[in-house]
Design a protein around this motif. Structure first.
Motif, PDB file in Angstrom:
ATOM      1  N   HIS A 239      -6.547 -16.620  25.051  1.00 18.30           N
ATOM      2  CA  HIS A 239      -6.741 -15.462  25.922  1.00 18.30           C
ATOM      3  C   HIS A 239      -6.129 -15.709  27.306  1.00 18.30           C
ATOM      4  O   HIS A 239      -5.359 -14.872  27.814  1.00 18.30           O
ATOM      5  CB  HIS A 239      -8.232 -15.167  26.042  1.00 18.30           C
ATOM      6  N   LEU A 240      -6.435 -16.842  27.906  1.00 13.99           N
ATOM      7  CA  LEU A 240      -5.946 -17.123  29.253  1.00 13.99           C
ATOM      8  C   LEU A 240      -4.442 -17.357  29.273  1.00 13.99           C
ATOM      9  O   LEU A 240      -3.737 -16.889  30.181  1.00 13.99           O
ATOM     10  CB  LEU A 240      -6.689 -18.332  29.838  1.00 13.99           C
ATOM     11  N   TYR A 241      -3.941 -18.059  28.265  1.00 16.12           N
ATOM     12  CA  TYR A 241      -2.488 -18.297  28.215  1.00 16.12           C
ATOM     13  C   TYR A 241      -1.754 -16.969  28.011  1.00 16.12           C
ATOM     14  O   TYR A 241      -0.719 -16.714  28.622  1.00 16.12           O
ATOM     15  CB  TYR A 241      -2.148 -19.270  27.084  1.00 16.12           C
ATOM     16  N   GLY A 242      -2.319 -16.116  27.170  1.00 15.69           N
ATOM     17  CA  GLY A 242      -1.703 -14.814  26.923  1.00 15.69           C
ATOM     18  C   GLY A 242      -1.680 -13.926  28.151  1.00 15.69           C
ATOM     19  O   GLY A 242      -0.826 -13.037  28.265  1.00 15.69           O
TER      20      GLY A 242
ATOM     21  N   ASN B  77     -18.700 -22.786  15.380  1.00 20.85           N
ATOM     22  CA  ASN B  77     -17.490 -23.605  15.287  1.00 20.85           C
ATOM     23  C   ASN B  77     -16.907 -23.719  16.696  1.00 20.85           C
ATOM     24  O   ASN B  77     -16.122 -22.880  17.126  1.00 20.85           O
ATOM     25  CB  ASN B  77     -16.492 -22.956  14.321  1.00 20.85           C
ATOM     26  N   HIS B  78     -17.341 -24.743  17.417  1.00 22.56           N
ATOM     27  CA  HIS B  78     -16.988 -24.872  18.829  1.00 22.56           C
ATOM     28  C   HIS B  78     -15.482 -24.995  19.045  1.00 22.56           C
ATOM     29  O   HIS B  78     -14.952 -24.465  20.029  1.00 22.56           O
ATOM     30  CB  HIS B  78     -17.706 -26.069  19.441  1.00 22.56           C
ATOM     31  N   ALA B  79     -14.794 -25.681  18.135  1.00 22.72           N
ATOM     32  CA  ALA B  79     -13.345 -25.847  18.285  1.00 22.72           C
ATOM     33  C   ALA B  79     -12.630 -24.511  18.126  1.00 22.72           C
ATOM     34  O   ALA B  79     -11.747 -24.156  18.926  1.00 22.72           O
ATOM     35  CB  ALA B  79     -12.828 -26.862  17.267  1.00 22.72           C
ATOM     36  N   GLN B  80     -13.002 -23.763  17.102  1.00 22.53           N
ATOM     37  CA  GLN B  80     -12.389 -22.444  16.880  1.00 22.53           C
ATOM     38  C   GLN B  80     -12.627 -21.530  18.072  1.00 22.53           C
ATOM     39  O   GLN B  80     -11.730 -20.821  18.540  1.00 22.53           O
ATOM     40  CB  GLN B  80     -12.971 -21.823  15.597  1.00 22.53           C
ATOM     41  N   ALA B  81     -13.856 -21.559  18.613  1.00 20.24           N
ATOM     42  CA  ALA B  81     -14.215 -20.673  19.706  1.00 20.24           C
ATOM     43  C   ALA B  81     -13.480 -21.041  20.999  1.00 20.24           C
ATOM     44  O   ALA B  81     -12.995 -20.170  21.723  1.00 20.24           O
ATOM     45  CB  ALA B  81     -15.725 -20.718  19.927  1.00 20.24           C
ATOM     46  N   ALA B  82     -13.385 -22.337  21.292  1.00 17.81           N
ATOM     47  CA  ALA B  82     -12.684 -22.769  22.504  1.00 17.81           C
ATOM     48  C   ALA B  82     -11.209 -22.392  22.446  1.00 17.81           C
ATOM     49  O   ALA B  82     -10.593 -22.068  23.472  1.00 17.81           O
ATOM     50  CB  ALA B  82     -12.846 -24.273  22.692  1.00 17.81           C
ATOM     51  N   THR B  83     -10.643 -22.413  21.254  1.00 19.09           N
ATOM     52  CA  THR B  83      -9.243 -22.022  21.082  1.00 19.09           C
ATOM     53  C   THR B  83      -9.033 -20.553  21.428  1.00 19.09           C
ATOM     54  O   THR B  83      -8.001 -20.175  21.991  1.00 19.09           O
ATOM     55  CB  THR B  83      -8.794 -22.299  19.628  1.00 19.09           C
ATOM     56  N   LEU B  84     -10.023 -19.705  21.112  1.00 15.71           N
ATOM     57  CA  LEU B  84      -9.916 -18.278  21.447  1.00 15.71           C
ATOM     58  C   LEU B  84      -9.793 -18.075  22.955  1.00 15.71           C
ATOM     59  O   LEU B  84      -9.011 -17.233  23.418  1.00 15.71           O
ATOM     60  CB  LEU B  84     -11.135 -17.521  20.922  1.00 15.71           C
TER      61      LEU B  84
END
Length: 349
Positions: A168-171, A157-164
């Motif tokens: 991470h970076l925003y956090g 699920n490329h969309a779900q994975a890219a969101t992770l």
């Protein structure tokens, strides 16, 4: 000369019928595991080798699965091919592998060659969205990772994975981020980029805005290094504090550029990838990335291909975030720097 064992010999040795042996050899899932094990033990003990040509003449197909990948030198596709071969062997099938070199005409030529050899089915990791053929309905085809024509797709699920990765970076506090996207003619490349951008846009609406820059390249090391070198050659106040890449190869190229420019990772720059190839856990610093479950994807693709009737629907598997040493908190002004380490080993002397 010793007589070659036959199907009848295998059946007698295993204490089963000739029909059961034939069903095991054809990879039918309905055979009870205990009987399948007895038949396989008998095959090993007798050294039986099926007459593939004769079987193909009887059934119009062999117990061979064809696999086409865009680039066998890409470590992710090499890992995927190895996983597919293991899954096929467990089902009594062998694998025939071809690389299209990201050329749709070569891809179509390989698929046609597989059909001429009466393969049991074909798995295709497409070179681009435009690829695909009108194939006979008697030969099942499964798209893997990237869509091939109109055929059912098994992928992360490329969309779900890219969101992770975005989370991470925003956090970590990064607000100046560059995203190195993959080719726009692949569905996977577009989905990863669009999901990452959408997530960052959402953060900007509810919290601190993100200054996001998009660069486009191939999924290879050279693209990552070239693009990162351009981004990181700017003055510190205008270059990104994080680079998110659409593949591990791009990310490792970015690490190379950062090392050459003496930019400390992760104190001055965070870098993330996508795929979790074996090299991601060997570079220094080890790469934060998205793990695509290659074994699970391979098993599902082979299973759908061999089902009777073959699977028709798409299947998505979630990716997982693997946090390693290449990502860290956004650098603060005046933070001390340390000597960067070599990408593939100890610090340079």
């Amino acid at each position: 000369m010793a007589k070659m064992p036959t199907v009848k010999d295998v059946a007698e040795y295993a204490g089963v019928s000739v029909g059961t042996v034939s069903r095991v050899l054809s990879g039918e899932a309905a055979v009870k595991p205990m009987l399948r094990e007895r038949v396989n033990d008998a095959i090993s003990a007798l050294g039986y080798r099926p007459n593939v040509t004769a079987r193909a003449l009887r059934t119009s197909r062999t117990d061979v699965i064809g696999l086409v990948v865009p680039d066998i030198t890409n470590p992710f596709f090499a890992q995927l091919a190895a996983s597919i071969e293991r899954a096929a062997l467990e089902c009594g099938h062998s694998l025939m592998l071809a690389s299209s070199h990201n050329d749709s005409e070569a891809e179509q030529s390989h698929v046609s060659a597989f059909l001429d050899r009466s393969v049991r089915g074909i798995i295709v990791v497409a070179s681009s969205d435009g690829s695909g053929l009108d194939l006979p309905a008697s030969v099942p085809v499964i798209s893997l990772d990237r869509r091939f024509g109109i055929f059912p797709l098994v992928s992360t699920n490329h969309a779900q994975a890219a969101t992770l990765i975005a989370d991470h970076l925003y956090g970590l506090g990064h607000r100046r981020i560059a995203y190195i996207a993959g080719p726009t003619d692949t569905e996977a490349g577009r989905i990863r980029k669009e999901a990452f951008v959408s997530r960052m846009d959402g953060f900007g609406k509810t919290g601190e805005p993100v200054e996001l820059e998009i660069a486009y390249g191939r999924f290879d090391y050279e693209s990552g290094e070239r693009i990162a070198r351009e981004l990181l050659s700017r003055p510190p106040q205008s270059r990104p504090t994080a680079i998110a890449a659409a593949s591990d190869q791009q990310a490792i190229g970015a690490l190379r550029a950062a090392r050459d420019l003496k930019i400390d990772v992760p104190r001055k720059l965070s870098v993330t990838g996508f795929d979790d190839i074996s090299l991601a856990n060997l570079v220094v610093p080890r790469l934060t990335t998205i793990r695509q479950p290659a074994d699970m994807l391979a098993r599902r693709a082979v299973s759908l291909l061999l089902e009777e009737p073959p699977g028709k629907g798409d299947e998505m598997v979630d990716g997982s975030l693997i946090v390693r040493g290449s990502s860290g908190p956004c650098p603060q002004p005046g933070a001390p720097a340390r000597k960067p380490e070599s990408i593939l080993g100890k610090p340079d002397a």
